[in-house]
Design a protein around this motif. Structure first.
Motif, PDB file in Angstrom:
ATOM      1  N   PRO A  93      -1.650   7.349  -0.700  1.00  0.00           N
ATOM      2  CA  PRO A  93      -1.859   6.547   0.510  1.00  0.00           C
ATOM      3  C   PRO A  93      -1.842   7.350   1.800  1.00  0.00           C
ATOM      4  CG  PRO A  93       0.371   6.253  -0.322  1.00  0.00           C
ATOM      5  CD  PRO A  93      -0.367   7.043  -1.353  1.00  0.00           C
ATOM      6  N   ILE A 119      -6.641  -2.469  -1.115  1.00  0.00           N
ATOM      7  CA  ILE A 119      -5.654  -1.523  -1.642  1.00  0.00           C
ATOM      8  C   ILE A 119      -5.910  -1.344  -3.131  1.00  0.00           C
ATOM      9  CG2 ILE A 119      -3.211  -1.091  -2.093  1.00  0.00           C
ATOM     10  CD1 ILE A 119      -2.575  -2.695   0.421  1.00  0.00           C
ATOM     11  N   GLN A 133      -3.122   3.704  -3.574  1.00  0.00           N
ATOM     12  CA  GLN A 133      -1.700   3.664  -3.897  1.00  0.00           C
ATOM     13  C   GLN A 133      -1.203   5.002  -4.419  1.00  0.00           C
ATOM     14  OE1 GLN A 133      -1.481   0.200  -6.518  1.00  0.00           O
ATOM     15  NE2 GLN A 133      -0.517  -0.961  -4.883  1.00  0.00           N
ATOM     16  N   GLY A 184       0.775  -1.236   0.000  1.00  0.00           N
ATOM     17  CA  GLY A 184       0.000   0.000   0.000  1.00  0.00           C
ATOM     18  C   GLY A 184       0.802   1.279   0.000  1.00  0.00           C
ATOM     19  N   PHE A 212      -9.236   3.039   4.167  1.00  0.00           N
ATOM     20  CA  PHE A 212      -8.538   1.752   4.078  1.00  0.00           C
ATOM     21  C   PHE A 212      -8.469   1.065   5.434  1.00  0.00           C
ATOM     22  CE2 PHE A 212      -4.477  -0.501   4.696  1.00  0.00           C
ATOM     23  CZ  PHE A 212      -4.724  -1.590   3.870  1.00  0.00           C
TER      24      PHE A 212
END
Length: 367
Positions: A315, A307, A312, A25, A324
């Motif tokens: 993040p 993810i 990405q 991630g 997340f």
């Protein structure tokens, strides 16, 4: 049979799962940020995937403990069947459930990966070049290795118990090294992991090393190493990451030996944590690390699905962090509570009873 846990082993598994989540991630963004601000090469920042190797070593350790202590036996074919039934009950419910959910994600995306689902459920992805990283859920590659090791484990344990442990360990390590050397010449898109070098046969020495450490621990033969040994282990792991960054300047076969540095580093940390490394023990005994280690199977199964490209790309954005981690924690807690350990109370599995290594040497059951 009540499950007793070694707190530092759970804590180390917690660090390993955090490494893997960081790798998938955050590592790309971390490398980009480092290069942007320093103009230099982002050494070691892209190799937290080595946390999988830590899992393999610790799996060997934990699975060997009941047999090394004499609490469980491998004296008959019925003992082997009982072991395999326990492992199937432990691994397969969440593995199968997560595989079908992953397949549902692929259907929702408009590209159902039916072949990948079938290969994943049969663990034949380990022998597939196109699906070694299952298209439904890439991180499942290591679960296939784990399942195959579980099948081989009673035979490896029996072999090591019937022969000199050191000689058996050396034979397994030599076998795996030969497989990894051959695997370095296997053409594959990923420069670190491939279907030959990182099959169960190429990584069998990881598990065997964990088994050997467990046997030595139970017999009281581990040295009482301290925090400096744990620090040396960390340096070895970081040095291994530097080697991976330098692999293009080396002969192909050299990468087969890199795993030795990781193994040595993990052994140093484990032995120190089981010995007299008070600071290392204090760190690894922190509740949140131990809980992450206890929940690592669930966290591992779900993190890859959650993810996405948006996370990405950003993040560290507040929205990405909240969405997340909240989703990962909630879903993982659900599967940990109701799929992994449906017969245990929430209090028992979330508020882990902290125990010392010495008091657990003869009590640990498979977890």
């Amino acid at each position: 049979m009540p499950t007793q846990r070694i707190d530092v082993i759970d804590g180390l598994r917690g660090l390993a799962i955090l490494m893997v989540i960081y790798q998938h991630g955050y590592s790309i963004k971390a490398r980009e940020v480092y290069t942007f601000f320093t103009g230099g090469y982002p050494w070691i920042l892209g190799h937290a995937w080595m946390g999988v190797g830590i899992f393999f070593i610790l799996s060997g350790f934990v699975l060997a403990m009941p047999f090394a202590s004499g609490r469980s036996k491998l004296a008959s074919s019925e003992d082997i069947r009982n072991f395999l039934r326990r492992r199937a009950k432990r691994l397969l419910p969440l593995f199968i459930f997560a595989a079908f959910v992953s397949y549902g994600f692929s259907m929702h995306a408009g590209a159902p990966q039916t072949r990948s689902l079938l290969l994943t459920l049969t663990t034949l992805t380990m022998f597939s070049k196109t699906n070694f990283f299952p298209l439904i859920n890439g991180p499942f590659w290591s679960l296939a290795v784990e399942i195959w090791f579980s099948i081989l484990c009673p035979f490896i344990l029996a072999y090591m118990f019937r022969h000199n442990v050191v000689r058996a360990l050396l034979a397994i390590c030599l076998f795996s090294l030969v497989v990894r050397i051959a695997g370095t010449y296997f053409p594959f898109s990923n420069l670190q992991v491939n279907p030959v070098k990182d099959s169960v046969f190429g990584r069998l020495d990881d598990f065997a090393i964990g088994i050997a450490v467990a046997i030595a621990f139970v017999k009281g033969k581990l040295p009482k190493w301290g925090d400096m040994h744990a620090f040396a282990g960390i340096c070895l792991i970081l040095g291994t990451a530097v080697l991976w960054d330098s692999q293009l300047q080396m002969p192909k076969f050299a990468t087969a030996f890199f795993n030795l540095g990781l193994q040595a580093g993990v052994v140093l940390i484990v032995v120190a944590a089981l010995g007299s490394a008070r600071f290392t023990q204090a760190v690894l005994s922190m509740w949140f690390l131990r809980l992450a280690g206890a929940m690592c199977f669930s966290l591992y199964c779900w993190h890859g699905l959650l993810i996405g490209p948006t996370m990405q790309a950003n993040p560290l954005k507040f929205q990405s962090i909240v969405s997340f981690w909240s989703a990962l924690v909630v879903i993982s807690c659900f599967s940990y509570r109701f799929i992994e350990f449906p017969m245990k109370s929430a209090r028992e599995i979330f508020f882990l009873k902290k125990v010392s290594p010495d008091s657990t040497a003869s009590k640990l059951s498979e977890t």
